[in-house]
Write an enzyme that holds these catalytic residues in place. Structure first.
Site, PDB file in Angstrom:
ATOM      1  N   GLY A 231       0.982  -1.429   0.125  1.00  8.35           N
ATOM      2  CA  GLY A 231       0.266   0.084  -0.081  1.00  8.35           C
ATOM      3  C   GLY A 231       0.547   1.338  -0.201  1.00  8.35           C
ATOM      4  N   SER A 232       0.713   1.990  -0.190  1.00  8.93           N
ATOM      5  CA  SER A 232       0.917   3.708  -0.355  1.00  8.93           C
ATOM      6  C   SER A 232       1.839   4.138   0.415  1.00  8.93           C
ATOM      7  CB  SER A 232       0.014   4.973  -1.267  1.00  8.93           C
ATOM      8  OG  SER A 232      -0.782   4.885  -0.616  1.00  8.93           O
TER       9      SER A 232
ATOM     10  N   LYS B 211      -8.818  -5.922   3.409  1.00 11.10           N
ATOM     11  CA  LYS B 211      -7.404  -6.039   2.132  1.00 11.10           C
ATOM     12  C   LYS B 211      -8.209  -6.892   1.359  1.00 11.10           C
ATOM     13  CE  LYS B 211      -4.293  -6.803   5.286  1.00 11.10           C
ATOM     14  NZ  LYS B 211      -3.502  -5.350   4.036  1.00 11.10           N
ATOM     15  N   GLY B 212      -7.278  -7.153   0.571  1.00 14.43           N
ATOM     16  CA  GLY B 212      -7.570  -7.816  -0.852  1.00 14.43           C
ATOM     17  C   GLY B 212      -7.338  -7.290  -2.333  1.00 14.43           C
ATOM     18  N   GLY B 213      -7.459  -5.499  -2.218  1.00 12.05           N
ATOM     19  CA  GLY B 213      -7.366  -4.967  -3.096  1.00 12.05           C
ATOM     20  C   GLY B 213      -6.225  -5.156  -4.416  1.00 12.05           C
TER      21      GLY B 213
ATOM     22  N   GLU C 163      -1.641 -11.565   3.633  1.00 14.26           N
ATOM     23  CA  GLU C 163      -1.699 -10.915   4.220  1.00 14.26           C
ATOM     24  C   GLU C 163      -2.475 -11.455   5.595  1.00 14.26           C
ATOM     25  OE1 GLU C 163      -2.148  -7.044   0.727  1.00 14.26           O
ATOM     26  OE2 GLU C 163      -3.877  -7.817   2.054  1.00 14.26           O
TER      27      GLU C 163
ATOM     28  N   LYS D  47      -9.754   5.400   4.179  1.00 15.28           N
ATOM     29  CA  LYS D  47     -10.116   3.873   4.485  1.00 15.28           C
ATOM     30  C   LYS D  47     -10.541   3.764   6.264  1.00 15.28           C
ATOM     31  CE  LYS D  47      -6.920   3.519   1.054  1.00 15.28           C
ATOM     32  NZ  LYS D  47      -5.892   2.382   0.468  1.00 15.28           N
TER      33      LYS D  47
END
Length: 286
Positions: A74-75, A147-149, A156, A174
């Protein structure tokens, strides 16, 4: 002669002294990650230093229990890995590739670990993690997550549940009042099971099942997304999810579903959100 712990801590970069990034939100994401790392990893390190300061040889270091840290994707997690790399550099008299190991949740986080000069390990060798940092697609007030995008939900979840403490770092988009607020639930499904799984979902959820689709790959590659475990991803919409554990358990009982993107809060102790105005919000599990 080692520098004092206090003098080493003072050498860590202050977020306020860094050059601004592309937006206030990006600055806040960096600040949130640095704060999370400083408030949760540093105490683990400082507790180990009295023991490690007595060690001088590779043989002695190799005999101690390492600090094992999970690094997600993630960013926002980009900055958590960046901060951990700096901590290792500043505390290099105590931290080395023998006693600081990082476990990745997927390809992106493997690169984050390697690019910040951290040692990459696996759950096969290090099944117990001291702490794990990861992002989320959604996070509710109880710190349950979707989660899981990025299609890494199985790894994870393995990393998160292998850690004594789990920390979420994300941006304020989020943070939601309940899960599936704006995000479908990803489920990882074995390749020959999507039709069977969809039929079972219709039996269990009935009219609440508003959508059930196999996630398609990028435009330049025909076909479904293939996970690191060679399965496919289905994204489902069953409406608002208030009882995360109950829905997760119902989904896991369907043969063919390997794992779900619902993360009931088992060990998440805090979430750090970078806000669009540049501030940071911390939510502790009650």
């Amino acid at each position: 002669m080692f520098d004092s712990v206090e003098s080493l801590e003072s050498k860590l970069t202050s977020v306020d002294s860094l050059e601004n990034l592309s937006s206030p939100l990006e600055n806040a994401k960096r600040a949130a990650s640095y704060k999370a790392m400083d408030e949760h990893f540093l105490p683990l390190l400082l507790a180990k230093i009295p023991e490690w300061s007595k060690l001088s040889t590779i043989q002695e270091f190799s005999a101690v229990q390492p600090l094992v840290v999970g690094i997600g994707s993630g960013s926002t997690v980009v900055y958590a890995a960046e901060r951990l790399g700096e901590i290792k550099s500043v505390f290099n008299a105590f931290l080395n590739d023998l006693n600081l190991i990082c476990v990745a949740t997927g390809f992106q986080s493997e690169n984050l670990i390697l690019n910040n000069n951290l040692r990459l390990g696996t759950l096969a060798y290090y099944p117990e993690l001291a702490i794990a940092f990861d992002g989320a697609d959604e996070c509710d007030p109880q710190l349950g997550c979707i989660k899981g995008g990025g299609a890494c939900l199985l790894q994870e979840k393995l990393v998160a549940l292998s850690a004594k403490k789990f920390i979420v770092v994300a941006d304020d988009r989020k943070k939601v009042p309940y899960l599936s607020y704006g995000w479908k639930i990803p489920i990882e499904v074995v390749n020959n099971a999507p039709t069977f799984v969809e039929h079972q979902l219709k039996k269990i959820f009935g009219k609440d099942l508003k959508e059930c689709v196999i996630r398609e790959s990028m435009p330049k590659k025909a076909g479904a997304v293939v996970t690191d475990n060679f399965n496919c991803i289905m994204d489902i919409n069953i409406g608002p999810v208030h009882n995360v554990e109950e829905i997760n358990n119902k989904l896991k009982q369907i043969t063919g579903i390997v794992e779900t993107g619902l993360f009931p809060n088992v060990n998440c102790v805090a979430a750090y959100f970078g806000n669009s105005d540049g501030s940071v919000e911390k939510i502790l599990h009650q």
